[in-house]
Design a protein around this motif. Structure first.
Motif, PDB file in Angstrom:
ATOM      1  N   GLN A   1      -0.590 -32.762   8.968  1.00  0.00           N
ATOM      2  CA  GLN A   1      -0.043 -32.541   7.633  1.00  0.00           C
ATOM      3  C   GLN A   1       1.467 -32.598   7.727  1.00  0.00           C
ATOM      4  N   GLN A   2       2.090 -33.612   7.124  1.00  0.00           N
ATOM      5  CA  GLN A   2       3.504 -33.878   7.361  1.00  0.00           C
ATOM      6  C   GLN A   2       4.387 -33.712   6.131  1.00  0.00           C
TER       7      GLN A   2
ATOM      8  N   VAL B   1       1.291 -25.798  -8.613  1.00  0.00           N
ATOM      9  CA  VAL B   1       1.464 -25.966  -7.176  1.00  0.00           C
ATOM     10  C   VAL B   1       0.959 -27.354  -6.799  1.00  0.00           C
ATOM     11  N   TYR B   2       1.826 -28.135  -6.186  1.00  0.00           N
ATOM     12  CA  TYR B   2       1.481 -29.495  -5.792  1.00  0.00           C
ATOM     13  C   TYR B   2       1.308 -29.550  -4.275  1.00  0.00           C
ATOM     14  N   ALA B   3       0.162 -30.074  -3.842  1.00  0.00           N
ATOM     15  CA  ALA B   3      -0.171 -30.129  -2.420  1.00  0.00           C
ATOM     16  C   ALA B   3      -0.293 -31.588  -1.998  1.00  0.00           C
ATOM     17  N   PRO B   4       0.765 -32.184  -1.438  1.00  0.00           N
ATOM     18  CA  PRO B   4       0.697 -33.578  -1.002  1.00  0.00           C
ATOM     19  C   PRO B   4       0.067 -33.678   0.394  1.00  0.00           C
ATOM     20  N   ARG B   5      -1.144 -34.172   0.443  1.00  0.00           N
ATOM     21  CA  ARG B   5      -1.900 -34.283   1.702  1.00  0.00           C
ATOM     22  C   ARG B   5      -1.556 -35.602   2.367  1.00  0.00           C
ATOM     23  N   ALA B   6      -0.959 -35.577   3.536  1.00  0.00           N
ATOM     24  CA  ALA B   6      -0.435 -36.792   4.152  1.00  0.00           C
ATOM     25  C   ALA B   6      -0.723 -36.818   5.648  1.00  0.00           C
TER      26      ALA B   6
ATOM     27  N   PRO C   1      -0.480 -26.652  10.204  1.00  0.00           N
ATOM     28  CA  PRO C   1      -1.171 -27.818  10.762  1.00  0.00           C
ATOM     29  C   PRO C   1      -0.334 -28.578  11.794  1.00  0.00           C
ATOM     30  N   THR C   2       0.837 -29.093  11.374  1.00  0.00           N
ATOM     31  CA  THR C   2       1.685 -29.876  12.268  1.00  0.00           C
ATOM     32  C   THR C   2       3.126 -29.788  11.803  1.00  0.00           C
ATOM     33  N   SER C   3       4.032 -30.355  12.604  1.00  0.00           N
ATOM     34  CA  SER C   3       5.432 -30.407  12.210  1.00  0.00           C
ATOM     35  C   SER C   3       5.580 -31.222  10.934  1.00  0.00           C
ATOM     36  N   GLY C   4       6.527 -30.832  10.116  1.00  0.00           N
ATOM     37  CA  GLY C   4       6.714 -31.479   8.828  1.00  0.00           C
ATOM     38  C   GLY C   4       5.943 -30.796   7.720  1.00  0.00           C
ATOM     39  N   GLY C   5       4.914 -30.035   8.084  1.00  0.00           N
ATOM     40  CA  GLY C   5       4.100 -29.367   7.091  1.00  0.00           C
ATOM     41  C   GLY C   5       4.231 -27.865   7.089  1.00  0.00           C
TER      42      GLY C   5
END
Length: 619
Positions: free
Chosen positions: A249-250, A261-266, A200-204
C-alpha cells in the motif's frame, strides 16, 4: 514573463491544519486531511514573474519543499555516496532566495541513520529526521529562524522518505510509523500517546485527520484497511473492511473537508487498485462508492473548492468526481471481473461530462438500472510513456485551478472542469510548495529551485480568541456552547473554546444547560486573546465536591459507577444521539456497554442540584 508551467503540486506528504484557516503548520498548501486544497491561495498566473530560480546547494533529486510565510525549507542531497553527511537541510528567503541557514542533524545511530530530511514546518519550527529508509531514528525540532535545535523527540519515528507529520489542533505532531501511531508534544518532544498499528508498506504509513479522528492504513489478511483513532487519546475506535487482497500500500488516506474519507488502494494490480470513499458515521466507516484507479505510488489527490474529488485513471487522466455521488459498486462482487464499460456520447448527457474535444468517454457500469451516470470531467493524458511509474502530485488553489506534475518532465495546469490551460516540459521536476502568499516554489535536480510570484492570499487576517468558561469556584465547565453567530463550538475539558476571528466587534452567547450569558467583545490585532466567562451555578453545579468514581475508562464491556446519591445517567454519541439513559442508585452501579460500537461517547450524571460529565471511550 514567460508562460511557464511550474505551478505544481503538493507532495504526498506534508499538508496540514484546517484548510479554511491560515494557521497552517506546513506552508505548502493543503491541510491535515491531505487533500491538496489551498482555500485562500490564488497561485501564479500564466504570465507570472520568476522571483528566483537558483539555489546554493545542488541536489541529485527534487525533494519536497516546505514554506511558512516568507521562509522556504528544503533538504538537498549533494553527495549521494555520503548517506550521513551528504544531505543538508537548507532554509531560504522565499522572496529573494537568500540562504538563511543550513543544518546537518546529529547522527544518533551510525549504522542505520538515513539522510537528513524535512517532514513538517510550523510558524516557529522545522521538523526533521534521519528516518526514511525503513529505519527508526529521532525527530528533531529546529528553530525556523536560525536552524538551532529546539528539542529531540522522546520516541523514535520510522516514517518513510515520502511521508510527513500532521497536526492536532494545538500543534502537537501526529506521526504515522510502521508499527505505531504517535502523538508528540510540540512544546518539548515528549510522547503524549502511542498506539500500536502495523502499516502495510512504506508510502502508506502517513495519516490524515478530520476533527477528532485520525485515519491510517493497517495491514490485514483481507488486504489493507483504514483504522480510525481518537486524536486525544490514541484509542483505536473502529476500522473499515480490508480493501482488496495483497499487502502493498503506497498511498496514505485522505480526509475531505466535510469528513469523507478517501482510501486510495495502490499496489500495481488491476484486481486491487481502487479508490474507495467512506463516510465516517462516528461508529463505523460506511462505504459510499469506489472507482478503479491508476497505479500512482507516492502521488497526491485533491478536493476542489466545490468539494469535487480529483483522482487518476488507469489511462493516466485526471478524473473529477462529485463528493457524494461516485460510481457505485457492491461490496459482494469481484470489482474488476464484474465491471463493464459502455460508450456514452458526450452530448447525450447534456454536457455533464466536460468535452474538451468531441468524442466518447468510458464510464462504469451501474449494478442498479435506476442509477444514472455521474457527472465526471476528464483531462488529457498526463503520464510519461517512458517512466517506470508515474507519481503525479496536484495542488488546487482557491479558484479551483489544478497545478500538476507527473513527477518526471511534464507539468500541467487545468481549470476546475479539467480544461487544459497550459502545459510545459520541465526536466526532473518535483512537487510544488504553494505558499500562503500565493507564491509557488518547486524543486528540480541540480541547483534548481524556482519560485514564481503568486497572485496572493484572499483570506482576511484572523486572531485566536479563547473563551474560558468556568463556575464561581473557577472550575472549568465542559460542554458549554459558545455561539458567535457564524461559528459555534462547545468548550472542552479545560472549559475552553478557541476561535479564529477577524478584527472588530463580535456578539457572543454562551449556554450551559438552562443558564445563558451574552455580550460583545472587540477583537484586536493581538495574539491569544482570552474572554473570561463565569457562571454562578445554583440549580446546577459541577464542582469538585462531587467526584463520582467511573472505571474502567476506556472499557470494552462494562463500567462501574460509584455514587454518593442517586443520579440520572445519560450517554450520548459524538453526534449528540442518546444511546443509553437510566436511573442510578447510591453506591455501586454496573453498566453493560458491550453492545455499543467502538467509539467515543459522552457520559453525563445529573440530579436536581448537581451535574457531572466526562468522555467515555468504548474499545
Amino acid at each position: 514573463m514567460k508562460q511557464i508551467t511550474l505551478f505544481f503540486v503538493l507532495i504526498s506528504f506534508l499538508m496540514n491544519a484546517n484548510s479554511q484557516e491560515w494557521n497552517w503548520k506546513v506552508g505548502n498548501g493543503g491541510n491535515n486531511g491531505r487533500y491538496s486544497q489551498a482555500s485562500c491561495v490564488i497561485g501564479p498566473g500564466p504570465d507570472a514573474n520568476i522571483l528566483w530560480d537558483y539555489c546554493t546547494v545542488s541536489s541529485f533529486w527534487p525533494h519536497q519543499l516546505l514554506t511558512y510565510d516568507e521562509i522556504l525549507v528544503a533538504d538537498r542531497t549533494f553527495n549521494i555516496g555520503n548517506t550521513l553527511h551528504g544531505t543538508y537541510i537548507v532554509a531560504y528567503n522565499l522572496i529573494d532566495g537568500t540562504e538563511l541557514w543550513t543544518k546537518d542533524l546529529p547522527v544518533d545511530f551510525a549504522s542505520t541513520d538515513w539522510r537528513n530530511r524535512v517532514c513538517g514546518i510550523s510558524e516557529t519550527m522545522v521538523f526533521a529526521t534521519r528516518s526514511g529508509n525503513t529505519n527508526a531514528s529521532y525527530l528533531y525540532a529546529l528553530d525556523i529562524e536560525n536552524g538551532d535545535m529546539v528539542w529531540k523527540s522522546e520516541a523514535l519515528v520510522d516514517m518513510s522518505s515520502s511521508e510527513g507529520v500532521i497536526y492536532a489542533d494545538n500543534g502537537d505532531l501526529l506521526v504515522g510509523n510502521f508499527y505505531n501511531v504517535t502523538r508528540i508534544d510540540v512544546s518539548d518532544g515528549t510522547t503524549v500517546w502511542q498506539t500500536t498499528r502495523n502499516s502495510p508498506t512504506s508510502g502508506g504509513s502517513e495519516l490524515a485527520r478530520y476533527n477528532d479522528h485520525v485515519y491510517g492504513w493497517a495491514a490485514s489478511g483481507n488486504g489493507p484497511k483504514i483504522s480510525v483513532f481518537d486524536v486525544n487519546t490514541g484509542s483505536l475506535l473502529y476500522e473499515s473492511r480490508g480493501i482488496g487482497g495483497g499487502f502493498i500500500q503506497q498511498l496514505g488516506p485522505l480526509a475531505g473537508p466535510h469528513g469523507m474519507v478517501y482510501a486510495p488502494r495502490a499496489q500495481n494490480n488491476e484486481l486491487t487498485d481502487t479508490l474507495v470513499a467512506f463516510s465516517d458515521t462516528g461508529y463505523e466507516l460506511k462505504e459510499e462508492w469506489k472507482l478503479e484507479m491508476g497505479w500512482v505510488p507516492y502521488a497526491t489527490h485533491g478536493v476542489g473548492p466545490d468539494s469535487s474529488f480529483y483522482m487518476y485513471s488507469r489511462e493516466f487522466q485526471i478524473l473529477r468526481i462529485k463528493e457524494s455521488k461516485g460510481i457505485i459498486s457492491s461490496n459482494d462482487i469481484n470489482y474488476t471481473a464484474n465491471q463493464k464499460y459502455i460508450d456514452v456520447n458526450l452530448n447525450s448527457i447534456n454536457g455533464s461530462i466536460c468535452n474538451n474535444e468531441p468524442g466518447y468517454i468510458k464510464i462504469n457500469f451501474f449494478k442498479n438500472p435506476k442509477d444514472s451516470p455521474v457527472p465526471i470531467d476528464t483531462s488529457i493524458f498526463i503520464g510519461d510513456e517512458n517512466a517506470v511509474f508515474n507519481d503525479p502530485k496536484m495542488a488546487i488553489d482557491a479558484e479551483g485551478n489544478i497545478f500538476l506534475s507527473n513527477g518526471y518532465n511534464d507539468v500541467f495546469c487545468f481549470d476546475p472542469e479539467l480544461n487544459l490551460i497550459w502545459t510545459e516540459s520541465i526536466t526532473d521536476v518535483g512537487g510544488p510548495a504553494l505558499a500562503k502568499n500565493g507564491h509557488l516554489a518547486f524543486p528540480a535536480e541540480g541547483n534548481v529551485i524556482k519560485v514564481y510570484e503568486g497572485i496572493g492570499n484572499i483570506c482576511p487576517t484572523t486572531y485566536a480568541v479563547t473563551f474560558y468558561v468556568h463556575d464561581q469556584f473557577n472550575n472549568p465547565l465542559m460542554g458549554a456552547n459558545v455561539d458567535i453567530g457564524t461559528q459555534s463550538l462547545d468548550t472542552d475539558e479545560n472549559g475552553e473554546a478557541i476561535f479564529d476571528i477577524e478584527e472588530g466587534v463580535i456578539t457572543y452567547a454562551i449556554t450551559y444547560f438552562d443558564e445563558s450569558i451574552s455580550g460583545t467583545y472587540t477583537v484586536t490585532a493581538e495574539p491569544n486573546q482570552i474572554i473570561d466567562i463565569e457562571f454562578t451555578l445554583t440549580s446546577i453545579t459541577n464542582n469538585k465536591s462531587f467526584e463520582p468514581q467511573i472505571f474502567p475508562n476506556p472499557t470494552s464491556e462494562k463500567i462501574t459507577i460509584i455514587l454518593n446519591k442517586g443520579f440520572m445517567l445519560t450517554i450520548t454519541d459524538i453526534n449528540g444521539k442518546i444511546v443509553r439513559k437510566q436511573e442510578l442508585i447510591k453506591y455501586q452501579n454496573t453498566i453493560d456497554l458491550s453492545k455499543l460500537k467502538q467509539s467515543v461517547y459522552f457520559l453525563k450524571l445529573k440530579n436536581i442540584k448537581e451535574v457531572f460529565q466526562t468522555k467515555l471511550i468504548k474499545l
